[in-house]
Each structure stands twice: as C-alpha cells, then as structure tokens.
Design a protein around this motif. Structure first.
Motif, short mmCIF file in Angstrom:
data_model
loop_
_atom_site.label_atom_id
_atom_site.label_comp_id
_atom_site.label_asym_id
_atom_site.label_seq_id
_atom_site.Cartn_x
_atom_site.Cartn_y
_atom_site.Cartn_z
N ILE A 283 0.80 -0.98 0.04
CA ILE A 283 0.01 -0.04 0.12
C ILE A 283 1.16 1.43 -0.36
O ILE A 283 2.37 1.49 0.63
N GLY A 284 0.01 2.64 -0.36
CA GLY A 284 0.94 3.26 -0.71
C GLY A 284 1.94 3.85 -0.86
O GLY A 284 3.46 4.28 -0.54
N LEU A 285 2.36 2.95 -2.46
CA LEU A 285 3.36 2.87 -3.14
C LEU A 285 3.77 3.85 -3.43
O LEU A 285 5.24 4.20 -2.96
N GLY A 286 2.98 5.09 -3.82
CA GLY A 286 3.97 6.59 -4.47
C GLY A 286 4.03 6.59 -5.70
O GLY A 286 4.27 5.58 -6.67
N ARG A 287 4.75 7.71 -6.35
CA ARG A 287 4.91 7.38 -7.66
C ARG A 287 6.12 8.37 -8.07
O ARG A 287 6.98 9.22 -6.96
N LYS A 288 6.91 8.12 -8.92
CA LYS A 288 7.90 8.96 -9.10
C LYS A 288 7.98 9.46 -10.73
O LYS A 288 8.12 8.18 -11.70
N ASN B 272 6.29 9.08 -13.80
CA ASN B 272 5.02 7.95 -14.20
C ASN B 272 5.22 6.42 -13.91
O ASN B 272 4.67 5.54 -14.72
N GLY B 273 6.34 6.23 -13.13
CA GLY B 273 6.46 4.32 -12.50
C GLY B 273 6.49 4.98 -11.25
O GLY B 273 6.15 6.12 -10.20
N LEU B 274 6.95 3.84 -10.67
CA LEU B 274 7.26 3.71 -8.78
C LEU B 274 8.11 4.47 -8.26
O LEU B 274 9.60 4.44 -9.69
N PRO B 275 8.84 4.72 -7.39
CA PRO B 275 9.94 4.93 -7.12
C PRO B 275 11.00 3.75 -6.97
O PRO B 275 10.35 2.13 -6.77
N THR B 276 12.18 4.48 -7.43
CA THR B 276 13.22 2.88 -7.51
C THR B 276 12.87 2.03 -6.31
O THR B 276 13.00 0.38 -6.14
N ARG B 277 12.61 2.03 -4.55
CA ARG B 277 12.58 2.04 -3.66
C ARG B 277 11.60 0.70 -3.75
O ARG B 277 12.22 -0.36 -3.74
N GLN C 288 10.20 -0.83 -6.47
CA GLN C 288 10.23 -1.40 -7.19
C GLN C 288 10.92 -2.38 -7.33
O GLN C 288 11.06 -3.77 -7.96
N LEU C 289 12.04 -2.26 -6.08
CA LEU C 289 13.05 -3.09 -6.00
C LEU C 289 11.81 -3.97 -5.14
O LEU C 289 12.72 -5.07 -5.28
N GLU C 290 11.87 -3.53 -4.63
CA GLU C 290 11.11 -4.14 -3.25
C GLU C 290 9.77 -5.23 -3.98
O GLU C 290 9.55 -6.67 -3.34
N PHE C 291 9.25 -4.65 -4.89
CA PHE C 291 8.54 -5.73 -5.66
C PHE C 291 8.67 -7.00 -6.68
O PHE C 291 8.61 -8.25 -6.38
N VAL C 292 10.21 -6.75 -7.46
CA VAL C 292 11.06 -7.43 -7.86
C VAL C 292 11.57 -8.81 -7.04
O VAL C 292 11.53 -9.75 -7.29
N ALA C 293 12.23 -8.00 -5.51
CA ALA C 293 12.63 -9.24 -4.49
C ALA C 293 11.38 -9.99 -3.66
O ALA C 293 11.33 -10.99 -4.26
N ALA C 294 10.22 -9.29 -3.94
CA ALA C 294 9.09 -10.09 -3.48
C ALA C 294 8.96 -11.17 -4.63
O ALA C 294 8.07 -12.51 -4.73
N HIS C 295 8.99 -10.57 -5.61
CA HIS C 295 8.25 -11.51 -6.97
C HIS C 295 9.01 -12.62 -7.03
O HIS C 295 8.86 -14.21 -7.44
N ALA C 296 10.63 -12.30 -6.77
CA ALA C 296 11.93 -13.58 -7.30
C ALA C 296 11.94 -14.41 -5.96
O ALA C 296 11.25 -15.62 -5.88
#
Length: 248
Positions: A16-21, A23-28, A30-38
C-alpha cells in the motif's frame, strides 16, 4: 518527510501507499516488488528438502515418518499437470495403521512454507488432538490436496489432515493451509473437505490458533460422521459452553 502510510503498514503486509516517481514507481518500491516476486518464484520452484523435514518430524513421537511422491515426476510436470499431483506414483503402498488421525505434509505450491512451518505446526496439532491416535506422519512431494485421500485410505485413518504450502503472493510466500477430510478415499470432492488457511506466524494465523480450529473440526467431523460444507468451525462461538464448543 514523514510517510503518512507508515502507521498502516505496521498492520498489513499488503503493498500500500507505494507512491510514484514521474510515471512509474519510486526506485525503492520497484526493487521491493522485484525481490518479492523472486521470493514467490523460489517458493514455487524450489524442491522440498525431505531429509531434514523427516528428521524434525521424528520428534513428534508418532512413529517413523514415511515419504511418498505423486505421479508428477518433476516440478515442471507438477505445475503443468495438476491431475498427476493428485494421485500417488505407481506402486505406492503404505501400511494400514488404522489410526484416528493421519497427517500429511505436502509441498504444494510453496515448499518454503512446509519447510518453515510444517513440523512445528504438525506437532502443535498433534498435541491438541488429545485422546486420539495419530498415524506416523507422511511427507509428500509434488503433491496436491487430493493426494491425501489416497494416503488416508491406505493408512486406514478416520480423518486425514493435509498440511500444504499455499500459492505464494507478493506479500506472503510461506503460508500453509490445512485440509481436513473425514473418511478419506479417492474421489472425494472439495465440497467434502474443510480448510484452515493463512497459517504463517507471526503475521498470519498462529500454530496454536490453527490447532484449536482443527481440533474443533475433527471433533465435529467425528460427531457428524462427515466433513465439508455441513461442518462448521465452532472454536470461537461465544454462545457455546465449553462442553458444547466442539459439537455442531
């Protein structure tokens, strides 16, 4: 600057409350998403390490654990052919024990969940089922829920409990579900089972809570002589006395 979402994040693992940078997500984020997916992918694809699991299950004191495999010969086949995960590999033979309760620990869609929580959860459940006989635990690989029907029938148990790794998501990859089937036999439908899900302390259901629910369901199944849609969880019904609580 204080993040206004921080207080709410302490109460949920939802993203929740991921924010934006731009037109996309903040780098942090985005990296959390990639880690969770892995982590979720690893939970699905990593093989269950059977030997250490069996060693931990010996401490339950219910007899020597047994190991079975489904008819799915490898993980890729298991994921593509759910039907093969529901039946044992040809030639599987388990001893007829004739106990009240059978317990199978199945990798399901998260070997991570069973490796992390399986033995501890099974031990607490066994302790909650006082006065009932429990067959030696069974570890099943490449397994779907219905494999427990074959296991339970061969063991000759009255009620079968399948502890299985649930499908992981981006918030939780180590959740366990428990499926209860009274008088297990091949051909039982999902409508003839009860499920206790989302077991993954400290954020999900605790072992003790799950064991209380299972104990109430087992007692109700034995009274009703059936499980499934007609059997309800009465473990938290405040209207029932202690004597009535296990009954329907």
């Amino acid at each position: 600057m204080t993040d206004q979402w921080n207080d709410l994040r302490r109460h949920t693992r939802a993203r929740i409350g991921l924010g934006r940078k731009g037109n996309g997500l903040p780098t942090r984020r985005q990296l959390e998403f990639v880690a969770a997916h892995a982590v979720a992918r690893d939970a699905v694809h990593a093989p269950l390490e059977v030997a250490p699991l069996v060693e931990r299950l010996r401490a339950m004191g219910c007899g020597e654990p047994m190991v079975v495999h489904s008819a799915a010969t490898d993980r890729d086949t298991y994921l593509r052919r759910p039907d093969l995960g529901r039946i044992p590999e040809p030639g599987t033979m388990l001893p007829h024990i004739g106990s009240d309760i059978g317990i199978a620990l199945c990798d399901g869609l998260s070997s991570t969940a069973i490796a992390e929580h399986g033995p501890g959860l099974a031990t607490v459940i066994a302790g909650a089922l006082r006065g009932l006989t429990i067959a030696p635990p069974v570890v099943a690989t490449q397994a779907r829920v219905a494999l427990g029907d074959h296991i339970g029938e061969q063991l000759g148990v009255t009620t079968m409990l399948v502890l299985i790794g649930e499908r992981p998501g981006l918030s939780v990859a180590d959740s366990v579900g428990i499926y209860l089937t009274h008088h297990p036999r091949p051909g039982r439908s999902d409508a003839e089972r009860n499920c206790v899900s989302n077991i993954h302390p400290p954020d999900g259901m605790t072992y003790d809570h799950a064991a209380r629910v299972v104990a109430a369901l087992v007692d109700g199944a034995r009274r009703l002589e059936a499980s499934g849609v007609g059997l309800k969880d009465t473990s938290r019904d405040p209207a029932l006395t202690d004597a009535e609580r296990p009954a329907l």
